[in-house]
Design an enzyme around this catalytic site. Structure first.
Site, short mmCIF file in Angstrom:
data_model
loop_
_atom_site.label_atom_id
_atom_site.label_comp_id
_atom_site.label_asym_id
_atom_site.label_seq_id
_atom_site.Cartn_x
_atom_site.Cartn_y
_atom_site.Cartn_z
N LYS A 20 -8.25 39.09 -5.45
CA LYS A 20 -7.27 38.42 -4.58
C LYS A 20 -6.81 39.29 -3.42
CE LYS A 20 -5.72 34.59 -7.19
NZ LYS A 20 -6.19 34.85 -8.57
N GLU B 105 2.69 30.75 -2.37
CA GLU B 105 2.89 30.03 -3.63
C GLU B 105 2.22 30.82 -4.74
OE1 GLU B 105 0.32 29.59 -1.70
OE2 GLU B 105 -1.29 29.68 -3.20
N SER C 83 -14.37 39.14 -11.53
CA SER C 83 -13.30 38.90 -10.56
C SER C 83 -12.04 39.71 -10.82
CB SER C 83 -12.96 37.40 -10.51
OG SER C 83 -12.61 36.91 -11.79
C1 LIG Z 1 -6.88 33.89 -9.35
C2 LIG Z 1 -8.06 34.38 -10.09
C3 LIG Z 1 -9.25 33.62 -10.22
C4 LIG Z 1 -9.38 32.22 -9.71
O1 LIG Z 1 -9.24 32.05 -8.34
P1 LIG Z 1 -10.50 31.74 -7.39
O2 LIG Z 1 -9.86 31.37 -6.10
O3 LIG Z 1 -11.26 30.62 -8.02
O4 LIG Z 1 -11.30 32.97 -7.33
C5 LIG Z 1 -10.33 34.18 -10.88
N1 LIG Z 1 -10.28 35.42 -11.41
C6 LIG Z 1 -9.16 36.17 -11.32
C7 LIG Z 1 -9.17 37.53 -11.94
C8 LIG Z 1 -8.02 35.69 -10.66
O5 LIG Z 1 -6.92 36.44 -10.57
#
Ligand SMILES: *Cc1c(COP(=O)(O)O)cnc(C)c1O
Length: 393
Positions: free
Chosen positions: A93, A115, A374
């Site tokens: 993020k 948000e 992610s």
């Molecule tokens: C917020 C988040 C997501 C999902 O958001 P996307 O916009 O779909 O990437 C996925 N993995 C993590 C670790 C997150 O914090």
């Protein structure tokens, strides 16, 4: 969101999806934002500033790690992990937050609003605001502030004001409405920093741009390590920003399969139908009245009934594929990566890993999969402990 809804111009569209379905006063604000984005994204000084923060603050570039033991265990394609979990604040993020906050600074904004659902985007935004000395207000549904008390404290510790939204169901949707209302009232001083490739134009395009660093790096890294492109890139899909960032550099490489993983309990891509939600058209889980359906994923970051418009387009056009995974498969994958590689993944990322556990064994040993990790799982260990104890009973 207001009665007057006017369609955007063509550049806000991905096929039939996207657009700018907002009241007139917001269209002017978003038009200015688009103009600034188009100017700064190609400005060499802005680009160098963005890259400097990614390097010195976020800690990029992050590695593309060969998961040797996981590969052997699954017995098929060679698996590489793109390590967004190693970024400052522990997820992808921050890539987007840094880009947008620099844009806010150059546009002369004094105040940033955002948000947040579970609090992850709110924490990333509050972090960057602290570093940039910007006023920060985070809108969060009252229901969510109760369930995510610790993230509320984190944001306050970072100097942000957290506003608990009590209207509607007091959830993420209502927090977005409150943030948009704030923007209408305070647009002269305020920048609205959206957390995923969702919302009205230009947000999906802008967030795509700032997250594309993920695949720009992974493409170069896999070419350096293997001398060729991967056969598949896999990422989890909530709003869709880490997936777009993981896919973007490979969109023109027809030989690379682009694959999204979503929870069975929030399967927007596999079960959604077109609708307008939060100012844009995309696939959406909705009831017969067109109201968004409640979702119930164990991963807070994937718990959203909509999805970024570009994913809807990638699916309809056949360029990307999307599959669901079950809660059980996710919990298994979460533990498997912890044990085989010594890496505890975020529950969101464990959705991508759960899909890889099904795909890899069916592929050849000389095939390559890149899976986007992610985020890291520290935030999820308490919940996983509880889920595993329940299962054992
Ligand atoms: C917020 C988040 C997501 C999902 O958001 P996307 O916009 O779909 O990437 C996925 N993995 C993590 C670790 C997150 O914090």
């Amino acid at each position: 969101m207001g009665e007057k809804q006017v369609e955007s111009r063509e550049e806000g569209y991905f096929g039939d999806f996207g657009g700018m379905f907002v009241p007139e006063e917001l269209q002017a604000v978003l038009g200015k934002l688009e103009e600034a984005f188009l100017t700064y994204k190609d400005d060499p000084v802005f680009i160098e500033e963005y890259n400097m923060y990614l390097r010195e603050y976020v800690g990029r570039e992050n590695p593309l790690t060969y998961a040797e033991r996981l590969t052997k265990k699954l017995g098929g394609a060679k698996i590489y992990l793109k390590r967004e979990d190693l970024n400052h604040t522990g997820a992808h993020k921050i890539n987007n937050v840094i880009g947008q906050i620099l844009l806010a600074k150059h546009m002369g904004a004094k105040r940033v609003i955002a948000e947040t659902g579970a609090g992850q985007h709110g924490v990333a935004t509050a972090t960057a605001c602290a570093m940039m000395n910007m006023d920060c207000t985070i809108y969060m549904g009252k229901e969510d502030t109760r369930r995510q008390e610790l993230n509320v404290f984190r944001m306050e510790l970072l100097g942000a004001e957290v506003v608990a939204v009590e209207t509607g169901g007091a959830r993420l949707k209502d927090a977005v409405d409150a943030a948009l209302q704030d923007l209408v009232e305070n647009y002269q001083t305020t920048f609205y920093l959206i957390g995923s490739v969702v919302g009205p134009h230009p947000f999906p395009t802008m967030v795509h741009h700032f997250q594309s660093v993920i695949s720009k790096e992974s493409r170069e890294q896999v070419l350096a390590k293997e001398g060729r492109l991967p056969d598949a890139v896999v990422a989890c899909v909530g709003g869709g920003s880490n997936a777009i960032g993981s896919f973007s550099a490979y969109l023109k490489d027809e030989s690379v399969r682009l694959i999204g993983a979503e929870p069975l309990e929030a399967a927007t891509m596999t079960k959604g139908t077109p609708a307008v939600l939060h100012g844009f058209t995309s696939l959406c889980l909705q009831d017969e009245n067109g109201d968004p359906l409640p979702t119930d994923s164990i991963a807070a970051g994937l718990d959203y009934p909509g999805v970024g418009p570009e994913h809807s387009y990638l699916k309809i056009s056949g360029r990307a594929e999307y599959f669901t995974v079950t809660k059980q498969e996710v919990l298994d994958a979460f533990q498997e990566l912890s044990r085989t590689e010594g890496i505890i993944p975020a529950l969101e990322s464990a959705h991508a890993l759960a899909l890889v556990a099904k795909l890899a064994p069916e592929m050849d040993k000389d095939n390559i999969i890149i899976v986007n990790l992610s985020g890291r799982g520290d935030k999820d260990v308490a919940e996983v402990k509880q889920l595993l104890e329940q299962r054992a009973e």
